[in-house]
Scaffold this motif. Structure first.
Motif, PDB file in Angstrom:
ATOM      1  N   GLY A 294      60.105  16.763  75.643  1.00  0.00           N
ATOM      2  CA  GLY A 294      61.528  16.807  75.337  1.00  0.00           C
ATOM      3  C   GLY A 294      62.249  17.397  76.518  1.00  0.00           C
ATOM      4  N   GLY A 295      63.568  17.502  76.387  1.00  0.00           N
ATOM      5  CA  GLY A 295      64.350  18.073  77.468  1.00  0.00           C
ATOM      6  C   GLY A 295      64.184  17.299  78.771  1.00  0.00           C
TER       7      GLY A 295
ATOM      8  N   GLU B 261      67.602  12.191  78.555  1.00  0.00           N
ATOM      9  CA  GLU B 261      68.811  12.648  77.864  1.00  0.00           C
ATOM     10  C   GLU B 261      70.087  12.174  78.559  1.00  0.00           C
ATOM     11  OE1 GLU B 261      67.739  15.039  75.327  1.00  0.00           O
ATOM     12  OE2 GLU B 261      65.715  15.148  76.135  1.00  0.00           O
TER      13      GLU B 261
ATOM     14  N   GLN C 275      55.803  15.665  69.094  1.00  0.00           N
ATOM     15  CA  GLN C 275      56.158  15.646  70.513  1.00  0.00           C
ATOM     16  C   GLN C 275      55.560  16.849  71.243  1.00  0.00           C
ATOM     17  OE1 GLN C 275      60.505  14.712  69.075  1.00  0.00           O
ATOM     18  NE2 GLN C 275      60.555  14.712  71.305  1.00  0.00           N
TER      19      GLN C 275
ATOM     20  N   GLY D 272      63.599  14.068  69.372  1.00  0.00           N
ATOM     21  CA  GLY D 272      63.699  15.497  69.109  1.00  0.00           C
ATOM     22  C   GLY D 272      63.222  15.893  67.716  1.00  0.00           C
TER      23      GLY D 272
HETATM   24 MO1  MOS Z   1      64.561  15.521  73.224  1.00  0.00          MO
HETATM   25  S1  MOS Z   1      66.182  15.954  72.008  1.00  0.00           S
HETATM   26  O1  MOS Z   1      64.379  17.047  73.960  1.00  0.00           O
HETATM   27  O2  MOS Z   1      63.285  15.136  72.185  1.00  0.00           O
END
Ligand code: MOS
Length: 705
Positions: free
Chosen positions: A508-509, A669, A212, A244
């Protein structure tokens, strides 16, 4: 004139490639003359390796090498802290010494001509340990909860916060509750296991690797191997789900790179499903306490939220466990406290709403408990405590559409028809429960870069390192570029997933669309400017790059979060205790929705994950050695089609001029956050049983005795 592509429900631009098998995932990049590597994981949870007998493995036909700490090259492990690495502690140095720190830690690697040979030989490696009993349960008296070290992370969200005098408020209030919640260790279990193919060409290393964060994997592998970053290239155009688990670069990537150098041929290393439970991070188990007090008419007077999460002994993983508590409701007296318990386990990592998912579970169950103590409707209690501003930071919200989400979600769900008393709704023999909870997630934004090339044939190519693990990044970024360039969607090609593309933050996030989208938009606007300077004419190729980052001033002036409300119906069979979820309705204020089809699809995925968190997912450890005993998909339960009923997503209209130029807040998320407490609250409403431990299971529903 083209229709503005932003806001249109375009199907995935990569959809055809995915359903026809044209999309290539890490393990699909087979190389000529490739060999296969299999990891041998430690079969003890703590101790030292005292003897290795690899003779039988080496004698097996087709085996090319057996690496252990005895013959593994000493690696540089230069200092490297990626955005997603714990700021305190040091990553596992794989096979650099005789110590076993957690069950399943890589202790040997077999390289062979085929996967079968490598697996067979891996079983023949005999390792003797001097074992100790690991601490792998935060309730073990030997586990000690400590204050996380200061660093870039945890940042303000993990630091203890206090305003007013919550203990006095709790003592003085006419109504209060005080409850403890236990959220289990969980694993990400994406369809695609972690995998890396490593190939050297002279001193140049190419890694086709599930990631990622390809630019970080490049930098980290360079630091570990002690070679220039320019000598490492990471490629990952497709990801089969990750949630994640592929943010960090785990030890198997290092092992693949080293093995390929040792045998002088490309090496393919795919973790088994079981191994993904050992060394690729997990959601940490958390123990929380929430105490709430209120006036008799339901105004919150005090909130205490304390949490302890597990971490490894060698790194301090921290997350936003108590971060939302200071701002989710209006309350004069609030205290949060966050501790970590280092244990003999691998380092946990970010997973599906990391921190918020578990912290909001505790807080939103507690709010429901308070509503019951007050004999109030839980939605009415929440409305009564809606804050005007972020009372934790004393800042206005950039936008906060919580009341609109309550309205929209409650109306779509039919909340007004809810019968108030627990246990009062039935459908034949089934006990019906209606529960709800809030969802929230911060608007993150990282500095990103992008490049655009305008070609003479009227098409455009966009490049950014980025990743797309399923949310639809290929498509939404193409929409943003098409809009900025004034081109039709099919004239724009967005390429991602290569470390030699312009760098971007981790995928992410929930920050990809805001971050990469902003950079792509800037690059497109820049190339349009160039085109205008050329009077609209050019030969060959016109190219522009751009960097875009967060607006620091706006971030000082506003508190930026997405908000939502989740409504859930459960149907419980009172005789056998099975819990079904016929309906989930989520309403979200997440800024501008670039693609309503993919946004809703993402929320569907988040709700499914939330149902898993509520009712199924738990990684159970054997207390003797810390071994994950259900490390396979037969026993690590995730929802399947039959577990999922009607899922419905609504987006309230929200125009946020402060978050970023695109006005997007991020969605990955928040779609999971709030689902598990809404399910738990619905279970209480159905049965009068308050379950404070996840997952909620049949045995919680059946009275024994
Ligand atoms: Mo997400 S848990 O920031 O891949």
């Amino acid at each position: 004139m083209n229709e503005n592509p932003i806001g249109q429900p375009h199907p995935r631009v990569d959809g055809r490639a995915k359903v026809t098998g044209g999309a290539r995932y890490a393990a699909d990049f087979n190389q000529p003359d490739q060999t296969y590597a299999v990891i041998v994981g430690a079969s003890t949870g703590l101790g030292r390796i005292v003897e290795i007998d690899d003779r039988a493995a080496r004698q097996l036909p087709g085996v090319l090498a057996v690496l252990t700490h005895l013959n593994m090259p000493k690696l540089a492990y230069g200092s490297h802290k990626g955005f997603i690495d714990p700021s305190y502690g040091e990553r596992l140095h794989v096979m650099q010494d005789d110590r076993v720190r957690f069950y399943g830690q890589p202790v040997a690697l077999v390289v062979a001509e085929t996967q079968d040979h490598a697996e067979h030989a891996a079983h023949l490696v005999q390792i003797r340990y001097r074992s100790e009993t690991p601490v792998c349960d935060p309730l073990d008296p030997r586990a000690e909860a400590i204050v996380p070290q200061e660093g870039r992370e945890p940042g303000p969200h993990a630091a203890d916060q206090v305003r007013g005098d919550p203990d006095a408020a709790l003592a003085a209030a006419p109504v209060s509750i005080d409850a403890a919640y236990d959220c289990p260790r969980q694993n990400h279990v994406p369809i695609e296991p972690n995998a890396t193919i490593a190939a050297w060409d002279g001193d140049q290393l190419t890694l086709w690797s599930k990631s990622q964060f390809v630019v970080n994997e490049q930098a980290e592998m360079a630091a570990i191997l002690g070679i220039p970053a320019a000598n490492v290239r990471v490629v990952c155009p497709f990801i089969g789900g990750a949630f994640g688990t592929s943010l960090r670069t785990w030890p198997h990537v290092t092992l693949a790179a080293v093995a390929a150098r040792e045998v002088g041929r490309p090496v393919k290393l795919v973790l088994s499903r079981r191994q993904t439970f050992h060394t690729t991070g997990h959601r940490p188990r958390t123990l929380q306490r929430v105490a709430l007090s209120a006036t008799a008419d339901g105004r919150l007077t005090g909130i205490v939220h304390e949490g302890t999460a597990e971490t490894s002994r060698y790194e301090q993983y921290v997350e936003a466990l108590t971060a939302v508590t200071p701002f989710l409701y209006s309350c004069p007296n609030v205290r949060t406290r966050y501790r970590i318990a280092p244990m003999d386990i691998g380092t946990p990592t970010y997973m599906r709403g990391p921190g918020e998912a578990t912290g909001v579970f505790a807080l939103e169950c507690a709010i429901d408990e308070l509503a019951h103590a007050l004999d109030m409707d839980p939605l009415a209690l929440r409305r009564r405590n809606e804050p005007e501003i972020d009372e934790g930071r004393q800042l206005p919200f950039s936008t906060r559409s919580m009341l609109a989400c309550y309205e929209r979600g409650a109306s779509a769900f039919g909340w007004a028809r809810r019968s108030h008393a627990p246990g009062s709704m039935r459908d034949g023999r089934l006990r019906i429960g209606w529960g709800m909870a809030c969802a929230t997630y911060p608007v993150f934004h990282g500095e990103a870069n992008a490049r655009v090339r305008l070609l003479a044939d009227g098409t455009a190519q966009i490049e950014a390192a980025a990743s797309d693990m399923g949310p639809g990044t290929y498509t939404s970024i193409t929409q943003i570029a098409a809009e900025a360039l004034g081109l039709p969607m099919q004239a724009v090609r967005f390429r991602l997933g290569q470390s030699d593309f312009p760098p971007t933050p981790p995928h992410g996030g929930s920050m990809t669309l805001a971050s990469v989208g902003s950079a792509v938009r800037e690059a497109c606007l820049a190339v349009r400017d160039q085109l205008a300077k050329h009077g609209g004419r050019f030969d060959g190729v016109l190219e522009a790059s751009a960097t875009a980052g967060p607006d620091g001033q706006a971030r000082q002036r506003f508190s930026m979060h997405a908000f939502g409300a989740v409504f859930v119906e459960v149907a419980i069979d009172p005789d056998v205790g099975t819990i079904r979820v016929p309906r989930v309705v989520g309403a979200y204020g997440a800024g501008r929705i670039v693609n309503p089809r993919l946004a809703a699809s993402q929320c569907t995925g988040g709700m499914v994950g939330g149902i898993g968190m509520a009712l199924m997912e738990r990684t159970a450890l054997d207390p003797r050695d810390g071994r994950p005993v259900n490390a396979h998909m037969g026993d690590y339960l995730v929802p399947v089609n039959l577990d999922i009923g009607h899922l419905e997503t609504h987006f309230v209209n929200e125009v946020d001029p402060h978050v970023n130029a695109l006005g997007v807040k991020g969605l990955g998320e928040i779609a999971l956050v709030g689902v598990a407490p809404a399910v738990a609250n619905a279970v209480f409403h159905a049965t009068g049983k308050r379950i404070r431990e996840l997952p909620i299971r049949i045995e919680h529903m059946i009275d024994h005795g």
